[in-house]
Design a protein around this motif. Structure first.
Motif, short mmCIF file in Angstrom:
data_model
loop_
_atom_site.label_atom_id
_atom_site.label_comp_id
_atom_site.label_asym_id
_atom_site.label_seq_id
_atom_site.Cartn_x
_atom_site.Cartn_y
_atom_site.Cartn_z
N HIS A 94 -8.28 10.73 11.73
CA HIS A 94 -9.07 11.28 11.75
C HIS A 94 -10.27 12.04 12.04
CE1 HIS A 94 -4.96 12.21 9.79
NE2 HIS A 94 -4.46 10.39 9.68
N HIS A 111 2.51 6.72 13.93
CA HIS A 111 2.20 6.83 12.36
C HIS A 111 3.71 6.31 12.24
CE1 HIS A 111 -1.54 8.62 12.97
NE2 HIS A 111 -0.81 9.23 14.27
N LEU A 112 3.57 5.80 10.57
CA LEU A 112 4.54 5.88 9.58
C LEU A 112 4.96 6.74 9.29
CD1 LEU A 112 2.89 2.02 8.68
CD2 LEU A 112 5.41 2.10 9.99
N SER A 113 4.36 7.23 8.20
CA SER A 113 3.94 8.62 7.69
C SER A 113 4.38 9.57 8.95
CB SER A 113 3.14 8.84 7.33
OG SER A 113 1.93 9.04 7.69
N ARG A 168 0.55 -1.06 0.28
CA ARG A 168 -0.58 0.22 -0.10
C ARG A 168 1.03 1.29 -0.50
NH1 ARG A 168 -2.54 2.53 5.84
NH2 ARG A 168 -3.31 4.15 4.62
N ASN A 183 -2.03 3.43 16.16
CA ASN A 183 -1.95 3.28 15.39
C ASN A 183 -3.14 3.63 14.90
OD1 ASN A 183 -1.57 4.30 12.72
ND2 ASN A 183 0.37 3.23 11.84
N ARG A 197 -5.03 16.01 6.94
CA ARG A 197 -4.45 14.42 8.53
C ARG A 197 -3.78 15.11 9.20
NH1 ARG A 197 -4.24 9.53 4.63
NH2 ARG A 197 -4.34 9.62 3.22
N ALA A 212 -4.44 5.10 11.79
CA ALA A 212 -4.22 4.97 10.62
C ALA A 212 -5.72 6.30 10.58
CB ALA A 212 -5.07 3.23 9.89
N GLY A 213 -6.66 5.80 9.14
CA GLY A 213 -7.56 6.38 9.45
C GLY A 213 -8.28 7.18 10.01
N TYR A 256 4.92 4.83 2.84
CA TYR A 256 4.28 3.69 4.08
C TYR A 256 5.46 2.87 4.49
CZ TYR A 256 -0.37 5.65 4.59
OH TYR A 256 -1.58 6.99 5.03
#
Ligand SMILES: O=C(O)[C@@H]1C=C(O)[C@@H](O)[C@H](O)C1
Length: 151
Positions: free
Chosen positions: A81, A101-103, A21, A75, A112, A77-78, A26
């Protein structure tokens, strides 16, 4: 003899696709690679490592940490948010919460830049790829040991 710390590492939606992905964002490590990094960084602590695409299941696991974990690395993720329900579950905890978070979401799209999770997190680690998790584990261990020694 202090009890062995239990650290929950919970992962939100689409993180099961790590490695395939958007690897330019990521990374190419899979979720299994991330789990192995967490276990290698655990210094003897017990790691409970899980991932779900279901918001309600993630909330159930966060609630589980209230009595089962010494610290939570999350984490979202989405869902970070979007989910006030996840924030409300985190606010019921008394253990350290490390948002991971990875990013670096603060350097990405506007939507984000903030997460509801940050309102309940002890601290945030982001932008280091899979290494974010290792840093989060080390931070969690330090917080747990500080709490244990001051108890
Ligand atoms: O960097 C990460 O690990 C986060 C992971 C996701 O899936 C995104 O929705 C977040 O915005 C960032």
């Amino acid at each position: 003899m202090p009890e062995t710390p239990v650290l929950y590492v919970l992962n939100g939606p689409n993180l099961n696709l790590l490695g395939v992905r958007e690897p330019h964002i990521y990374g190419r490590e899979t979720l299994a690679d991330v789990q192995a990094l967490c276990e290698a960084a655990a210094e003897g602590a017990t790691i409970v490592f899980r991932q779900t695409n279901r918001e309600g299941e993630l909330i159930d696991w966060v609630q589980e940490t209230r009595t089962a974990a010494h610290a939570l690395i999350l984490n979202p993720a989405g869902y970070g948010h979007t989910s006030i329900a996840l924030l409300d579950a985190l606010k019921a905890l008394t253990i350290p919460v490390i948002e991971c978070h990875l990013s670096n979401p603060a350097a990405r799209e506007e939507f984000r830049h903030k997460t509801f999770v940050s309102l309940a997190a002890t601290g945030v680690v982001s932008g280091f790829g899979a290494h974010s998790y290792e840093l989060a584990i080390k931070a969690a261990l330090r917080l747990v040991r500080e709490r244990s020694s001051s108890a």
